[in-house]
Write an enzyme that holds these catalytic residues in place. Structure first.
Site, PDB file in Angstrom:
ATOM      1  N   THR A  45       0.802  -1.230   0.000  1.00 45.34           N
ATOM      2  CA  THR A  45       0.000   0.000   0.000  1.00 45.34           C
ATOM      3  C   THR A  45       0.830   1.274   0.000  1.00 45.34           C
ATOM      4  OG1 THR A  45      -1.411   1.343   1.450  1.00 45.34           O
ATOM      5  CG2 THR A  45      -0.178  -0.405   2.515  1.00 45.34           C
ATOM      6  N   GLU A  47       0.189   3.635   1.758  1.00 40.76           N
ATOM      7  CA  GLU A  47       0.254   4.108   3.146  1.00 40.76           C
ATOM      8  C   GLU A  47       1.660   3.935   3.733  1.00 40.76           C
ATOM      9  OE1 GLU A  47      -2.193   5.618   5.433  1.00 40.76           O
ATOM     10  OE2 GLU A  47      -2.737   6.162   3.408  1.00 40.76           O
ATOM     11  N   TYR A  69      -1.990   0.534  10.919  1.00 40.56           N
ATOM     12  CA  TYR A  69      -2.210  -0.197   9.673  1.00 40.56           C
ATOM     13  C   TYR A  69      -0.935  -0.182   8.821  1.00 40.56           C
ATOM     14  CZ  TYR A  69      -3.760  -0.808   4.800  1.00 40.56           C
ATOM     15  OH  TYR A  69      -3.876  -1.205   3.495  1.00 40.56           O
ATOM     16  N   LYS A  73       1.600  -3.165   7.680  1.00 40.49           N
ATOM     17  CA  LYS A  73       1.834  -3.415   6.249  1.00 40.49           C
ATOM     18  C   LYS A  73       3.326  -3.330   5.910  1.00 40.49           C
ATOM     19  CE  LYS A  73      -2.060  -4.026   3.965  1.00 40.49           C
ATOM     20  NZ  LYS A  73      -2.239  -5.224   3.129  1.00 40.49           N
TER      21      LYS A  73
HETATM   22  N1  LIG Z   1     -12.585   7.431   5.631  1.00 38.99           N
HETATM   23  C1  LIG Z   1     -12.682   8.765   5.701  1.00 38.99           C
HETATM   24  N2  LIG Z   1     -11.634   9.521   5.283  1.00 38.99           N
HETATM   25  C2  LIG Z   1     -11.768  10.873   5.330  1.00 38.99           C
HETATM   26  C3  LIG Z   1     -12.927  11.499   5.803  1.00 38.99           C
HETATM   27  N3  LIG Z   1     -12.757  12.846   5.708  1.00 38.99           N
HETATM   28  C4  LIG Z   1     -11.545  13.050   5.199  1.00 38.99           C
HETATM   29  N4  LIG Z   1     -10.927  11.866   4.972  1.00 38.99           N
HETATM   30  C5  LIG Z   1      -9.546  11.691   4.463  1.00 38.99           C
HETATM   31  O1  LIG Z   1      -9.588  11.049   3.200  1.00 38.99           O
HETATM   32  C6  LIG Z   1      -8.330  10.402   2.973  1.00 38.99           C
HETATM   33  C7  LIG Z   1      -8.585   9.016   2.389  1.00 38.99           C
HETATM   34  O2  LIG Z   1      -9.164   8.192   3.391  1.00 38.99           O
HETATM   35  P1  LIG Z   1      -9.727   6.726   3.053  1.00 38.99           P
HETATM   36  O3  LIG Z   1     -10.678   6.780   1.925  1.00 38.99           O
HETATM   37  O4  LIG Z   1     -10.218   6.151   4.340  1.00 38.99           O
HETATM   38  O5  LIG Z   1      -8.465   5.924   2.500  1.00 38.99           O
HETATM   39  P2  LIG Z   1      -6.925   5.860   2.991  1.00 38.99           P
HETATM   40  O6  LIG Z   1      -6.781   6.147   4.425  1.00 38.99           O
HETATM   41  O7  LIG Z   1      -6.120   6.695   2.039  1.00 38.99           O
HETATM   42  O8  LIG Z   1      -6.580   4.319   2.774  1.00 38.99           O
HETATM   43  C8  LIG Z   1      -7.040   3.570   1.646  1.00 38.99           C
HETATM   44  O9  LIG Z   1      -6.076   3.516   0.625  1.00 38.99           O
HETATM   45  C9  LIG Z   1      -4.843   2.837   0.971  1.00 38.99           C
HETATM   46  C10 LIG Z   1      -3.925   2.856  -0.251  1.00 38.99           C
HETATM   47  O10 LIG Z   1      -4.396   2.074  -1.281  1.00 38.99           O
HETATM   48  C11 LIG Z   1      -5.147   1.405   1.433  1.00 38.99           C
HETATM   49  O11 LIG Z   1      -3.947   0.770   1.849  1.00 38.99           O
HETATM   50  C12 LIG Z   1      -6.138   1.414   2.595  1.00 38.99           C
HETATM   51  O12 LIG Z   1      -6.470   0.080   2.955  1.00 38.99           O
HETATM   52  C13 LIG Z   1      -7.392   2.169   2.158  1.00 38.99           C
HETATM   53  O13 LIG Z   1      -8.026   1.437   1.114  1.00 38.99           O
HETATM   54  C14 LIG Z   1      -7.591  10.396   4.327  1.00 38.99           C
HETATM   55  O14 LIG Z   1      -6.605  11.397   4.308  1.00 38.99           O
HETATM   56  C15 LIG Z   1      -8.684  10.765   5.331  1.00 38.99           C
HETATM   57  O15 LIG Z   1      -8.209  11.457   6.496  1.00 38.99           O
HETATM   58  C16 LIG Z   1     -14.017  10.693   6.257  1.00 38.99           C
HETATM   59  O16 LIG Z   1     -15.058  11.167   6.692  1.00 38.99           O
HETATM   60  N5  LIG Z   1     -13.831   9.331   6.178  1.00 38.99           N
END
Ligand SMILES: Nc1nc2c(ncn2[C@@H]2O[C@H](COP(=O)(O)OP(=O)(O)O[C@H]3O[C@H](CO)[C@@H](O)[C@H](O)[C@@H]3O)[C@@H](O)[C@H]2O)c(=O)[nH]1
Length: 293
Positions: A45, A47, A69, A73
């Site tokens: 990832t 991340e 997380y 990973k």
């Molecule tokens: N979930 C969420 N995120 C929010 C929100 N508001 C803002 N965000 C911001 O939106 C960004 C993306 O959040 P997510 O969609 O939860 O994804 P992620 O943390 O980037 O992680 C995803 O992508 C990674 C890379 O492929 C994966 O490794 C991970 O499992 C996940 O799928 C983060 O910076 C988070 O703080 C909210 O209400 N909910």
């Protein structure tokens, strides 16, 4: 376990599932003597880059994980490399940046946005509450990324690969794109936890095209449809991700087929269809479930 925010609440569980879980799979292959006839893909990832040390991020960029997380990973990444080197196993890491689709889990930000925009358009919800609107992500279509997982496993040699689009977009701009699909222009006002998204204009022709009733929708100029709720902030945030997929393009011939606009349109069309079922039930006198993160 793939939710970064949830990993802060369940750090031991995520270490067990995402870290040690990978080791268990590699060990199973080794102990059963299946090394020669097994190819292992490790779902790594972006991340791992966390507090980014380089822009854009490549296979050579140093890691700086920012959540339980990402730390789990990181173990999964290196144990995969170690089994490849120690036991000559065909084991690869696909360092995938965020990949989305209409079946994305509803608590990840893209799907949370498209579901809420669809419900607001149908008059089933007033407002969408989000955390950090400034976070930037390199969002691609899951179909393109899964095709690349398959290509990684067909390669001549086991290697590690960055899969990304090379473009980054803020959460705020993703929200604008989702409402844009509905013919709605949003403007953002205020700062920090006081920032709100307000409807600037509505294209009623577009609402008609989508069979949306302007009277029963919550899409009226001046309506506040987005607000910040600090409960969605993370203890440590990953502010900016943007990947460089040059290696995957040059060595494996991978090319993404979807743009971010096409992805947003597909997710919005799908969620409007899904939420119309709720509208139908509500019109029939049934109680609509509210889904919250
Ligand atoms: N979930 C969420 N995120 C929010 C929100 N508001 C803002 N965000 C911001 O939106 C960004 C993306 O959040 P997510 O969609 O939860 O994804 P992620 O943390 O980037 O992680 C995803 O992508 C990674 C890379 O492929 C994966 O490794 C991970 O499992 C996940 O799928 C983060 O910076 C988070 O703080 C909210 O209400 N909910």
């Amino acid at each position: 376990m793939s939710h970064v925010a949830v990993s802060f609440e369940t750090p031991e569980y995520v270490a067990n599932a995402d870290g040690t879980g990978t080791l268990r799979i590699l060990e199973a292959v080794r102990l059963l003597g299946l090394t020669d006839k097994t190819r292992v893909y490790q779902a790594s990832t972006s991340e791992l880059y966390g507090k980014v040390q380089e822009i854009p991020q490549t296979e050579k960029t140093p890691f700086y994980p920012r959540s339980p997380y990402a730390v789990a990973k990181m173990y999964a990444y290196w144990i995969t490399v170690n089994y490849r080197e120690a036991y000559n196993m065909f084991a690869c890491n696909g360092i995938l940046f965020n990949h989305e689709s209409p079946v994305r889990g509803e608590t990840f930000v893209t799907r949370k946005i498209t579901r809420a925009a669809a419900k607001i358009a149908l008059g089933l919800q007033d407002k969408l509450y989000l955390g950090n609107l400034d976070a930037k992500r390199d969002w691609g279509h899951a179909k393109d990324y899964v095709r690349m997982m398959w290509m990684i496993l067909q390669a001549d040699e086991p290697e590690d690969w960055v899969i990304a689009t090379g473009k980054t977009t803020s959460v705020r701009d993703f929200v604008k794109m989702a409402f844009g699909y509905l013919g709605v222009e949003l403007r953002f006002e205020g700062e920090g936890i006081d920032e709100v998204g307000i409807i600037d204009s509505v294209d009623t022709k577009r609402l008609n095209e989508l069979n949306l009733n302007p009277k029963s929708s919550n899409l009226n100029p001046g309506n506040i449809v987005v607000a910040v709720d600090p409960r969605y902030f993370r203890p440590t945030e990953v502010d900016l991700l943007i990947g460089d997929p040059t290696k995957a393009k040059e060595k494996l011939g991978w090319e993404p087929q979807y743009t971010l606009n096409e992805l947003v349109d597909e997710m919005m069309a799908s969620d409007l269809k899904l939420m119309k079922k709720d509208e139908y039930l509500k019109d029939g006198g049934y109680t609509i479930m509210n889904y919250f993160e």
